[in-house]
Design an enzyme around this catalytic site. Structure first.
Site, PDB file in Angstrom:
ATOM      1  N   HIS A   1      38.471  33.497 -62.190  1.00 46.63           N
ATOM      2  CA  HIS A   1      38.880  32.511 -63.199  1.00 46.63           C
ATOM      3  C   HIS A   1      39.777  31.414 -62.614  1.00 46.63           C
ATOM      4  O   HIS A   1      39.633  30.241 -62.938  1.00 46.63           O
ATOM      5  CB  HIS A   1      39.611  33.234 -64.337  1.00 46.63           C
TER       6      HIS A   1
ATOM      7  N   ASP B   1      29.686  31.454 -72.631  1.00 42.15           N
ATOM      8  CA  ASP B   1      30.787  31.474 -71.666  1.00 42.15           C
ATOM      9  C   ASP B   1      32.014  32.133 -72.291  1.00 42.15           C
ATOM     10  O   ASP B   1      32.531  31.675 -73.308  1.00 42.15           O
ATOM     11  CB  ASP B   1      31.160  30.041 -71.256  1.00 42.15           C
TER      12      ASP B   1
ATOM     13  N   TYR C   1      40.231  35.560 -72.655  1.00 34.62           N
ATOM     14  CA  TYR C   1      40.031  34.979 -73.993  1.00 34.62           C
ATOM     15  C   TYR C   1      40.164  36.047 -75.088  1.00 34.62           C
ATOM     16  O   TYR C   1      40.270  35.727 -76.265  1.00 34.62           O
ATOM     17  CB  TYR C   1      38.660  34.297 -74.145  1.00 34.62           C
TER      18      TYR C   1
ATOM     19  N   LYS D   1      34.803  36.228 -66.767  1.00 35.19           N
ATOM     20  CA  LYS D   1      35.662  35.867 -65.623  1.00 35.19           C
ATOM     21  C   LYS D   1      36.729  36.921 -65.359  1.00 35.19           C
ATOM     22  O   LYS D   1      37.257  37.536 -66.305  1.00 35.19           O
ATOM     23  CB  LYS D   1      36.340  34.507 -65.898  1.00 35.19           C
TER      24      LYS D   1
ATOM     25  N   GLN E   1      33.167  26.380 -61.966  1.00 42.04           N
ATOM     26  CA  GLN E   1      33.465  25.907 -63.328  1.00 42.04           C
ATOM     27  C   GLN E   1      34.828  25.212 -63.289  1.00 42.04           C
ATOM     28  O   GLN E   1      35.828  25.835 -62.926  1.00 42.04           O
ATOM     29  CB  GLN E   1      33.486  27.089 -64.305  1.00 42.04           C
TER      30      GLN E   1
END
Ligand SMILES: NC(=O)c1ccc[n+]([C@@H]2O[C@H](COP(=O)([O-])OP(=O)(O)OC[C@H]3O[C@@H](n4cnc5c(N)ncnc54)[C@H](OP(=O)(O)O)[C@@H]3O)[C@@H](O)[C@H]2O)c1
Length: 329
Positions: A112, A45, A50, A79, A185
């Site tokens: 996201h 993931d 990130y 995402k 998520q």
């Protein structure tokens, strides 16, 4: 260690335990992804925000080119960043993620967050209200979702889903979708079990993935970089969790991960520590009984850790998902 899979709504198989990578970067992450693949993780993931897709791509490409793994052995999730929450930005950001990950498709592409930011080149993390958060324009989820569906049609992702959306926001997508979202998520752990949302997702054939399944114990250090302090709950030191762990000769982390798995929730714990990441995947050789499941279910306090307040003024965004909780946050 072999991890069982769940079938997403469009016949894509997703391992029920994945490797979380938020707050992990560069050299540390490169070694950790190697260790995770060695340990048997086949679901990774990440997210464009990130800023670690390049490192993950480097390790994966090494494993693919050496023949140790084939692309289809890996379930890769990334995402769409909040700055990309408009239809025309979706192909641009997915293309960037694919290039960084060095793959031709991802297995799951998630929106996201439900709120959109202005698309500012070079700034994926707008934290001030001045102009960066797109307060005036309500993110058009229906139009955005059509652009997500187009990525499935183009073969650039096998499945699409959402992250951090609330029930009303998901309903709006479901009412208008040609390809329904097959994954949500969200933050989910012993202290925030999201029972209503999980039930709603089950009814609508949406697989739920728990992020921060251990309660994100590294978050205080992360927030300190931005001068923020955070009062983190210590789920792993909860006496109920500790007692069950002792009984099974397992660690507290293994107990809370197993608890979610037994409720058909996918978990994506993050660890860059090889010993801990091996520990987190070793949860398929024992079972919690009904009484233990009930004791763990009863730990729910509706306690949200990640509320996105790091983005100043975010609670005023028309699509801020946790408005109903604002008094409690
Ligand atoms: N969609 C979203 O908005 C969103 C938001 C947050 C997270 N996520 C995803 O979910 C993943 C997991 O969430 P998270 O990173 O917030 O939190 P988490 O997985 O609940 O916790 C990670 C923290 O726990 C520590 N840890 C890991 N295994 C442990 C163990 N066995 N015993 C004790 N401590 C342990 C890690 O430290 P070490 O690394 O030192 O082991 C790290 O500090 C993320 O990495 C990301 O992929 C998504």
């Amino acid at each position: 260690m072999s991890v069982p899979s769940v079938t997403l709504c469009d016949n894509v198989k997703m391992p029920v335990l994945g490797y979380g990578t938020w707050q992990a970067k560069d050299d540390e992450l490169e070694q950790a992804v190697e260790a995770a693949l060695e340990a048997g993780y086949r679901h990774i993931d990440t997210a464009h925000v990130y800023e670690n897709e390049k490192v993950i791509g480097k390790v994966l490409s090494k494993w693919f080119s050496s023949g140790k793994l084939k692309r289809q052995d890996i379930f890769l999730v990334t995402k769409l960043p909040p700055g990309g929450n408009r239809p025309e930005s979706v192909p641009k950001y997915l293309k960037r993620s694919l290039e960084l990950l060095q793959v031709e498709y991802v297995d799951l592409y998630l929106v996201h967050v439900p709120f959109g930011f202005k698309d500012v080149e070079g700034d994926l993390h707008p934290r001030t209200p001045e102009g960066l958060i797109d307060m005036d324009t309500e993110t058009d989820h229906v139009a955005l979702w059509k652009a997500m569906e187009a990525q499935v049609d183009a073969g650039l992702t096998k499945a699409i889903g959402i992250s951090n959306f609330n029930k009303n926001q998901i309903e709006k997508i479901l009412e208008n979708a040609r390809i329904p979202p097959c994954n949500l998520q969200v933050e989910l752990h012993a202290y925030l079990q999201q029972k209503d949302l999980v039930e709603f997702c089950k009814k609508n054939k949406i697989v739920v993935t728990a992020y921060s399944p251990l309660g994100s114990p590294g978050l205080a250090k992360f927030m300190a970089q931005f001068g923020r302090t955070i009062d983190l709950p210590d789920i792993l030191n909860n006496p109920v969790v500790q007692t069950i762990a002792t009984k099974h000769k397992k660690t507290e982390a293994q107990i809370v991960l197993r608890h979610a798995i037994q409720k058909d929730i996918v978990v994506i714990p993050k660890s860059t520590n090889p010993k801990r990441l091996r520990e987190n995947i070793s949860i398929f050789d024992f079972r919690l009984d009904d009484s233990e499941m009930k004791q763990l279910n009863d730990l729910d306090q509706g306690l949200r850790i990640l509320n996105f307040m790091i983005f100043q003024g975010i609670q005023n965004h028309p699509e801020y998902p946790f408005k109903a909780e604002i008094g409690k946050l």
